[in-house]
Design an enzyme around this catalytic site. Sequence first.
Site, PDB file in Angstrom:
ATOM      1  CE  LYS A 111      -4.058  -1.837   1.679  1.00 29.15           C
ATOM      2  NZ  LYS A 111      -5.103  -1.768   2.855  1.00 29.15           N
ATOM      3  CE  LYS A 194      -5.328  -7.643  -2.166  1.00 29.06           C
ATOM      4  NZ  LYS A 194      -5.271  -7.867  -0.658  1.00 29.06           N
ATOM      5  CE  LYS A 197     -11.189  -3.050   0.302  1.00 28.47           C
ATOM      6  NZ  LYS A 197     -12.345  -3.468   0.990  1.00 28.47           N
TER       7      LYS A 197
HETATM    8  P1  TYM Z   1     -10.787  -5.925   3.652  1.00 31.74           P
HETATM    9  O1  TYM Z   1     -11.677  -5.080   3.683  1.00 31.74           O
HETATM   10  O2  TYM Z   1      -9.573  -5.496   2.517  1.00 31.74           O
HETATM   11  O3  TYM Z   1     -11.486  -7.516   3.456  1.00 31.74           O
HETATM   12  C1  TYM Z   1     -12.851  -8.196   3.737  1.00 31.74           C
HETATM   13  C2  TYM Z   1     -12.034 -10.084   3.411  1.00 31.74           C
HETATM   14  O4  TYM Z   1     -12.592  -9.991   2.309  1.00 31.74           O
HETATM   15  C3  TYM Z   1     -11.196 -10.786   1.795  1.00 31.74           C
HETATM   16  N1  TYM Z   1     -10.627 -10.616   0.834  1.00 31.74           N
HETATM   17  C4  TYM Z   1     -10.749 -11.760  -0.190  1.00 31.74           C
HETATM   18  N2  TYM Z   1     -10.869 -13.205   0.159  1.00 31.74           N
HETATM   19  C5  TYM Z   1     -10.261 -13.631  -0.793  1.00 31.74           C
HETATM   20  N3  TYM Z   1      -9.822 -12.860  -2.720  1.00 31.74           N
HETATM   21  C6  TYM Z   1      -9.438 -11.731  -2.548  1.00 31.74           C
HETATM   22  N4  TYM Z   1      -9.806 -10.564  -3.534  1.00 31.74           N
HETATM   23  C7  TYM Z   1      -9.866 -10.547  -0.940  1.00 31.74           C
HETATM   24  N5  TYM Z   1     -10.279  -9.305  -1.053  1.00 31.74           N
HETATM   25  C8  TYM Z   1      -9.886  -9.421  -0.439  1.00 31.74           C
HETATM   26  C9  TYM Z   1      -9.946 -10.317   3.308  1.00 31.74           C
HETATM   27  O5  TYM Z   1      -9.129 -11.579   3.062  1.00 31.74           O
HETATM   28  C10 TYM Z   1     -11.017  -9.724   3.906  1.00 31.74           C
HETATM   29  O6  TYM Z   1     -11.343 -10.901   4.980  1.00 31.74           O
HETATM   30  N6  TYM Z   1      -7.380  -5.706   7.678  1.00 31.74           N
HETATM   31  C11 TYM Z   1      -8.710  -6.385   6.839  1.00 31.74           C
HETATM   32  C12 TYM Z   1      -9.996  -5.348   7.562  1.00 31.74           C
HETATM   33  C13 TYM Z   1     -10.062  -5.938   9.133  1.00 31.74           C
HETATM   34  C14 TYM Z   1      -9.774  -7.583   9.730  1.00 31.74           C
HETATM   35  C15 TYM Z   1      -9.673  -7.103  11.143  1.00 31.74           C
HETATM   36  C16 TYM Z   1     -10.705  -8.480   9.392  1.00 31.74           C
HETATM   37  C17 TYM Z   1      -9.626  -5.158  10.489  1.00 31.74           C
HETATM   38  N7  TYM Z   1     -10.041  -5.753  11.353  1.00 31.74           N
HETATM   39  C18 TYM Z   1     -10.036  -8.138  12.260  1.00 31.74           C
HETATM   40  C19 TYM Z   1     -10.229  -9.292  10.775  1.00 31.74           C
HETATM   41  C20 TYM Z   1     -10.262  -8.874  11.706  1.00 31.74           C
HETATM   42  C21 TYM Z   1      -8.862  -5.980   5.250  1.00 31.74           C
HETATM   43  O7  TYM Z   1      -8.557  -5.107   4.969  1.00 31.74           O
HETATM   44  O8  TYM Z   1      -9.787  -6.316   4.766  1.00 31.74           O
END
Ligand code: TYM
Length: 329
Positions: A111, A194, A197
């Site tokens: 990032k 991957k 967004k």
């Molecule tokens: P975020 O908002 O980017 O994504 C949310 C969830 O979607 C999954 N994901 C994917 N899975 C498969 N293929 C993909 N291309 C893909 N893109 C996203 C992510 O693995 C995630 O499960 N840091 C985290 C948010 C967070 C969080 C937490 C997660 C904050 N606190 C505590 C778990 C527990 C994030 O930015 O996810």
Amino acid sequence: MTRVLSGIQPTGEIHLGNYFGALRNWVTLQDRADAFYCLVDLHALTILDEPGVLAERTLRQAAILFAVGLDPLRSTVFVQSHLPEHNQLGWVMECQASVGELSRMTQFKDKSARRSGEHISAGLFTYPALQAADILMYDADEVPVGEDQRQHIEITRDLAIRFNSRFGETFVLPTAVHPAAGARVMDLQDPTSKMSKSTDSDAGLVNVLDDPAVILRKFKRAVTDSETEVRFDRATKPGVSNLLEILSACTGVSPAELAGRYHQYGPLKSDTGEAVVELVRPVQQRYHDLLADRAELTRMLRVGADRAQAVASATLARAYAAIGMLPRN
Ligand code: TYM
């Protein structure tokens, strides 16, 4: 009973990666676990520079979570910033993390590289400590996430182990859980990256709220390769394998078995597009119904925040007591 926590950033949209990697598992887990799901708006601040947009995105994201099947009676769905305990335990976790280990986080490296020459917030760097607090706050045994979050769950475990050994047994060590298919959905235009967004072009990103005609078109134009053989092999055939895996996530049939059913790329692309459209159609309908009653959505989030806070305040008190901080009294 198993305790589960996971989170998603409130962008107001979710793509197929979010859905297959995380949300679908969230829905399944609410039947056998005590589930907490958090709209992590504080995490969204790490790259936010526009005023007045986050509330709407958060509300829309909540509508999507309920639309995909989260049941407010079985799952605790809440907004991170509604509970100051997340910031408070986040700070405690920042003080457990070392600068060295935070520097090794691939998400931070990616990032910050993408924002090179722009403002890079300190929050982007300390983000994993806040995420660790989100998880440890709820004594979560399992964290259902996509594969890209693996490193964040590992550092959460490391911080919990460090805290427990410094101050005494306080936190439960969580485990990441990934779905059998769809743990890493790739971009349809660049299947070696991957689906995300923050991608440059929209053509490889399929959002659950996209118009069905748009979804079909995106799949039809998905990048494959110059061969003609349908085979599941992520290393040499990333585009075709991604389609097979998405179709597998839709149908429950393994990617290898699906590969045997196709002899051309065209039908694989259109069948995958159609399977996705069938999956998202009812979600879109429910989403629009839910969004039509914002007062009810807000009420559901308040109920979630109240339930979450009962757990969060107890954990924070336990952590402060373990450290030996002077109580206010
Ligand atoms: P975020 O908002 O980017 O994504 C949310 C969830 O979607 C999954 N994901 C994917 N899975 C498969 N293929 C993909 N291309 C893909 N893109 C996203 C992510 O693995 C995630 O499960 N840091 C985290 C948010 C967070 C969080 C937490 C997660 C904050 N606190 C505590 C778990 C527990 C994030 O930015 O996810």
